[in-house]
Design an enzyme around this catalytic site. Structure first.
Site, PDB file in Angstrom:
ATOM      1  N   GLU A 196     -49.016  27.928  90.425  1.00 19.01           N
ATOM      2  CA  GLU A 196     -48.165  28.537  91.458  1.00 19.01           C
ATOM      3  C   GLU A 196     -48.963  28.680  92.748  1.00 19.01           C
ATOM      4  O   GLU A 196     -49.607  29.696  92.974  1.00 19.01           O
ATOM      5  CB  GLU A 196     -47.680  29.935  91.021  1.00 19.01           C
ATOM      6  N   ALA A 255     -41.933  32.214  84.138  1.00 15.75           N
ATOM      7  CA  ALA A 255     -41.803  33.650  84.426  1.00 15.75           C
ATOM      8  C   ALA A 255     -42.378  34.449  83.270  1.00 15.75           C
ATOM      9  O   ALA A 255     -42.533  33.950  82.157  1.00 15.75           O
ATOM     10  CB  ALA A 255     -40.334  34.011  84.632  1.00 15.75           C
ATOM     11  N   LEU A 256     -42.698  35.684  83.567  1.00 14.16           N
ATOM     12  CA  LEU A 256     -43.266  36.565  82.546  1.00 14.16           C
ATOM     13  C   LEU A 256     -42.249  37.643  82.196  1.00 14.16           C
ATOM     14  O   LEU A 256     -41.455  38.057  83.048  1.00 14.16           O
ATOM     15  CB  LEU A 256     -44.545  37.210  83.078  1.00 14.16           C
ATOM     16  N   ASP A 261     -45.745  36.527  96.946  1.00  9.62           N
ATOM     17  CA  ASP A 261     -45.497  35.089  97.029  1.00  9.62           C
ATOM     18  C   ASP A 261     -45.419  34.725  98.504  1.00  9.62           C
ATOM     19  O   ASP A 261     -44.732  35.389  99.284  1.00  9.62           O
ATOM     20  CB  ASP A 261     -44.178  34.721  96.342  1.00  9.62           C
ATOM     21  N   SER A 306     -45.393  41.048  84.775  1.00  9.17           N
ATOM     22  CA  SER A 306     -45.470  40.374  86.077  1.00  9.17           C
ATOM     23  C   SER A 306     -46.486  41.064  86.981  1.00  9.17           C
ATOM     24  O   SER A 306     -46.517  42.293  87.081  1.00  9.17           O
ATOM     25  CB  SER A 306     -44.110  40.382  86.764  1.00  9.17           C
ATOM     26  N   HIS A 318     -48.377  32.020  94.831  1.00 13.07           N
ATOM     27  CA  HIS A 318     -48.601  33.386  94.347  1.00 13.07           C
ATOM     28  C   HIS A 318     -50.053  33.792  94.587  1.00 13.07           C
ATOM     29  O   HIS A 318     -50.982  33.236  93.994  1.00 13.07           O
ATOM     30  CB  HIS A 318     -48.258  33.458  92.852  1.00 13.07           C
ATOM     31  N   HIS A 366     -46.318  41.038  90.053  1.00  7.01           N
ATOM     32  CA  HIS A 366     -45.590  41.610  91.186  1.00  7.01           C
ATOM     33  C   HIS A 366     -45.347  43.110  90.998  1.00  7.01           C
ATOM     34  O   HIS A 366     -45.160  43.833  91.957  1.00  7.01           O
ATOM     35  CB  HIS A 366     -44.260  40.880  91.397  1.00  7.01           C
TER      36      HIS A 366
HETATM   37 ZN   LIG Z   1     -45.391  35.460  92.326  1.00  8.89          ZN
END
Ligand SMILES: [Zn+2]
Length: 252
Positions: free
Chosen positions: A223, A159-160, A174, A165, A226, A167
């Protein structure tokens, strides 16, 4: 045999093609092409010291207006704390978004993934949205939860930190298959649904953002779920040349 004339050295379409060049590899290709054309021109008798009617002068003028560095170097733009490179928004471990950047999912992204999911269904595959827009505050909670459970070092791999992120950009979602989204034992990356999606996502303007083997460049583990919207033209080039976004933008 085709006769090469000086006036045919660089047509307007060549100039147009040159003006679209952005990446180093294309620049090298064009330079080589230019050298070959020049050599052919000399062989054809165009490169002599005596300037003929006018074409050779025209040719030199055309080359002078073409600045290689203008297209080879990434063009950065900052807009209210958001960084764009060659007009593509960049957010990763290095580049962040401001806490109040809160666009929600962009309409063109919703349109693109809706078409992707519908076309998947028509082909007998199942895709579904697992996660969409995430605000700075949402990401803060996600990151704090992971760091609390796994420790910051482990959390950092998957995770960031808030502000970093994708997002939060409103350009990433995702994706899962119906099966992977409802059964924790099924990894989306192992499903036929992913296998189908990875080769068509670019047609909808998406790239699989965090690729296997490019972890050092993207700063995140692989990922498959994503996907990031970059528009169809950039997505096609990134897919066909097997790049990640940082490589495409020249900041890897
Ligand atoms: Zn993602």
């Amino acid at each position: 045999m085709k006769t090469i004339t000086c006036s045919g050295l660089m047509s307007s379409s060549d100039v147009q093609a040159s003006s679209k060049i952005k990446r180093g590899v294309d620049v090298r290709f064009t330079t080589r092409t230019f050298l070959i054309i020049t050599l052919l021109a000399i062989l054809a008798g165009c490169g002599g010291p005596e300037p003929s009617d006018q074409p050779f002068t025209d040719f030199e003028k055309t080359v002078e207006t073409y600045d290689v560095t203008e297209y080879a170097v990434p063009v950065f733009r900052e807009d209210d704390g958001v960084t764009y490179i060659n007009d593509i928004l960049i957010v990763n471990r290095e580049y962040s978004l401001p806490p109040d950047y809160n666009p929600g999912l962009e309409p063109e992204v919703i349109d693109a993934y809706t078409r992707l999911i519908q076309d998947a269904a028509a082909e007998g595959y199942s895709l579904t949205i697992v996660s969409g827009f995430r605000s700075y505050q949402d990401q803060e909670a996600v990151y704090a939860d992971l760091a609390g459970r796994l420790g910051e070092e482990e959390a950092d791999l998957i995770a960031l930190p808030p502000g970093h992120s994708e997002h939060q950009s409103g350009l990433a979602v995702d994706i899962g298959s119906v099966e992977s989204a409802s059964n924790a034992a099924v990894a989306f990356g192992d499903t036929p649904d992913y296998d189908w999606m990875k080769d068509v996502a670019h047609e909808y303007g998406f790239i699989v953002r965090y690729q296997e083997g490019k972890e050092d460049i993207t700063g995140l583990d692989y990922e498959p779920w994503h996907i990031r919207y970059v528009g169809e033209e950039a997505a096609a080039e990134i897919y066909e040349e097997d790049l990640v976004l940082e490589e495409y933008l020249g900041i890897d």
